[in-house]
Design a protein around this motif. Structure first.
Motif, short mmCIF file in Angstrom:
data_model
loop_
_atom_site.label_atom_id
_atom_site.label_comp_id
_atom_site.label_asym_id
_atom_site.label_seq_id
_atom_site.Cartn_x
_atom_site.Cartn_y
_atom_site.Cartn_z
N PRO A 103 0.84 -1.20 0.00
CA PRO A 103 0.00 0.00 0.00
C PRO A 103 0.88 1.25 0.00
O PRO A 103 1.80 1.36 0.81
CB PRO A 103 -0.80 -0.13 1.31
N THR B 149 -0.66 4.67 -1.02
CA THR B 149 -1.45 5.88 -0.81
C THR B 149 -2.10 5.87 0.55
O THR B 149 -2.27 4.82 1.18
CB THR B 149 -2.53 6.03 -1.89
N ALA B 150 -2.51 7.05 0.99
CA ALA B 150 -3.21 7.17 2.28
C ALA B 150 -4.51 6.38 2.25
O ALA B 150 -4.90 5.75 3.25
CB ALA B 150 -3.49 8.65 2.58
N GLU B 151 -5.21 6.39 1.11
CA GLU B 151 -6.47 5.66 1.00
C GLU B 151 -6.26 4.16 1.13
O GLU B 151 -7.05 3.46 1.78
CB GLU B 151 -7.15 5.99 -0.34
N GLU B 152 -5.19 3.63 0.53
CA GLU B 152 -4.92 2.20 0.63
C GLU B 152 -4.61 1.79 2.07
O GLU B 152 -5.09 0.76 2.55
CB GLU B 152 -3.76 1.83 -0.30
N TRP B 153 -3.83 2.61 2.76
CA TRP B 153 -3.54 2.32 4.17
C TRP B 153 -4.80 2.45 5.02
O TRP B 153 -5.05 1.64 5.92
CB TRP B 153 -2.45 3.26 4.70
N ARG B 154 -5.61 3.47 4.74
CA ARG B 154 -6.84 3.66 5.53
C ARG B 154 -7.77 2.46 5.38
O ARG B 154 -8.32 1.96 6.36
CB ARG B 154 -7.56 4.94 5.09
N THR B 155 -7.92 1.97 4.14
CA THR B 155 -8.79 0.82 3.90
C THR B 155 -8.29 -0.41 4.65
O THR B 155 -9.08 -1.13 5.28
CB THR B 155 -8.86 0.52 2.39
N ASP C 29 -8.77 0.20 8.46
CA ASP C 29 -10.19 0.14 8.79
C ASP C 29 -10.68 -1.30 8.86
O ASP C 29 -11.48 -1.66 9.73
CB ASP C 29 -11.02 0.91 7.76
#
Length: 441
Positions: free
Chosen positions: A149, A151-157, A160
């Motif tokens: 991962p 991007t921030a979105e990939e880490w956030r997913t 989460d």
């Protein structure tokens, strides 16, 4: 234990998915074979679980096909698979191993079923020749591919998903102490509105069926069940393209082999715009390899209405004669998984909307409820003496996600009552939910 019939459907895939990876035969006695298997398993575990089909490529990146196991590679064992994966994975992952014969070639293949439900990201504890790198986390990405991962979105997913798995574990423990009741009744006006949408959608399905022979399996001649939903008091999706994006996003979480509102990106069974809605019909007669079990029809509107009609899994198993049985636990799995899907979708419309639910089972008269696929015990089979059972209710999206057992138990009770008061308890519902949420299919 993985559901064998669901795993067999993986052979029909034309391409890999985010939850399914095809591999060539790997020599698990050598690092060059163990490393790619471990990398795929780590990525799938971080994705929420999935399956690795071994022997579906001759070499890496070759076209998908069925290839026999080379003589120099020993038949896989569960111990060998887990030893290969856990040589790298931290924390360890316990994978299941299933051997299945390809329906056309007859070749035996190994299917590695990777569990989800990780409460911390799984990383590689060591590396091998650039195939897998030490102290790296891998996830599944569109392509599909297994990569770090970035991007921030990939880490956030990813994070989460881990937080949710930990929360689910805590909630299951709390349920043993405090049992809530979280299904509300639907106002009559909402019942009427949802029923009207259901009838229109059912008419659309019948229009699709009209040119087919009377005995065509896509007609579900032995029976079917339909599920309708309305996401209440939300702004509609901007247009059908935006709605399709919502559907794809909600489908990223995959709990069983063939989930609800399946999106297959190929003609003629992929989703298409029809008037004010998106429709998909897997039973289209132009689909070369269709079968009666997978002829789903669904319809979704931008204002938050959803409809789906499906066949009974029990009519496509060697464990029972077609048209005679309903399994004790399958309604929990199928309706429960669909509720979770709709809750995810609803949160893409609004922060935490209410959802109206309507479920109808048809073709029940004379069927018997029995424990076909599970270890659960029934002292005797329970017969149904009515043809149709209707169920309805309403719950907030967050309540469905956090208290699914409390929502599902009262919703399904009329169905089980119709089968001579077949046993159904909140504990039983909760245990089955835990199984499919942890990808134990």
């Amino acid at each position: 234990m993985a559901n064998i019939e669901d795993l067999e459907q993986l052979f029909q895939l034309q391409n890999e998915t985010l939850a399914t990876e095809f591999k060539s035969w790997l020599d698990l006695d050598a690092p060059a074979g163990r490393a790619p298997l471990a990398k795929a398993a780590i990525a799938l575990a971080n994705h929420g679980g999935g399956a690795i089909l071994i022997g579906m490529r001759e070499v890496s990146n070759a076209p998908i096909g069925s290839y026999p196991r080379p003589a120099q590679i020993n038949r896989y064992t569960a111990d060998a698979v887990n030893a290969a994966v856990n040589r790298y994975a931290d924390p360890h992952i316990h994978c299941e191993l299933v051997h299945l014969n390809h329906p056309i070639s007859g070749n035996e293949h190994a299917v590695v079923v990777v569990p989800g439900g990780q409460i911390v990201p799984v990383m590689a504890a060591k590396g091998t020749d650039g195939e897998i790198l030490a102290q790296k986390v891998y996830i599944r990405k569109p392509g599909p591919k297994s990569e770090e991962p970035f991007t921030a979105e990939e880490w956030r997913t990813l994070l989460d998903r881990c937080v949710r798995a930990n929360r689910d574990s805590l909630l299951e423990a709390i349920r043993g102490i405090v049992q809530g009741h979280s299904l509300d009744s639907i106002a009559q006006a909402q019942i009427d509105e949802l029923l009207k949408f259901t009838e229109v959608s059912r008419d659309r399905w019948n229009e699709r069926l009209e040119p087919l022979p009377k005995d065509d399996p896509a007609r579900f001649p032995l029976g079917h069940y339909e599920q309708s939903f309305q996401v209440l008091n939300v702004s509609p999706a901007q247009d059908l393209r935006s709605l399709l994006g919502h559907l794809r996003k909600a489908s990223e979480v995959r709990l069983t082999g063939w989930g609800p509102f399946v999106v297959l990106d190929r003609r003629p069974i992929g989703p298409v715009p029809v008037g004010d809605a998106i429709e998909a019909w897997v039973g289209d007669p132009r689909e070369e390899h269709r079968d009666g079990r997978h002829c789903d029809f669904w319809r979704v509107r931008p204002d938050g209405f959803l409809y789906e009609i499906r066949s009974y899994d029990e009519d496509f198993t060697e464990k029972a004669e077609p048209g005679t049985a309903v399994d004790l636990t399958i309604p929990i799995w199928r309706v429960g998984e669909t509720l979770l899907y709709v809750a995810r979708l609803a949160k893409l419309f609004g922060e935490d909307p209410e959802i109206s639910v309507r479920v109808q089972y048809d073709g029940l008269k004379g069927r018997r409820m029995s424990a076909l696929f599970d270890w659960r015990y029934l002292s005797y089979d329970r017969e149904c003496f009515v043809g149709t059972v209707k169920m309805q209710g309403q719950a907030r999206a967050s309540v469905i996600e956090d208290n699914l057992a409390e929502v599902l138990f009262p919703l399904l009770k009329p169905l089980y009552d119709a089968f001579d008061f077949a046993p159904l308890s909140l504990g039983m519902v909760s245990e089955e939910i835990a199984k499919f949420r942890n990808n134990r299919y």
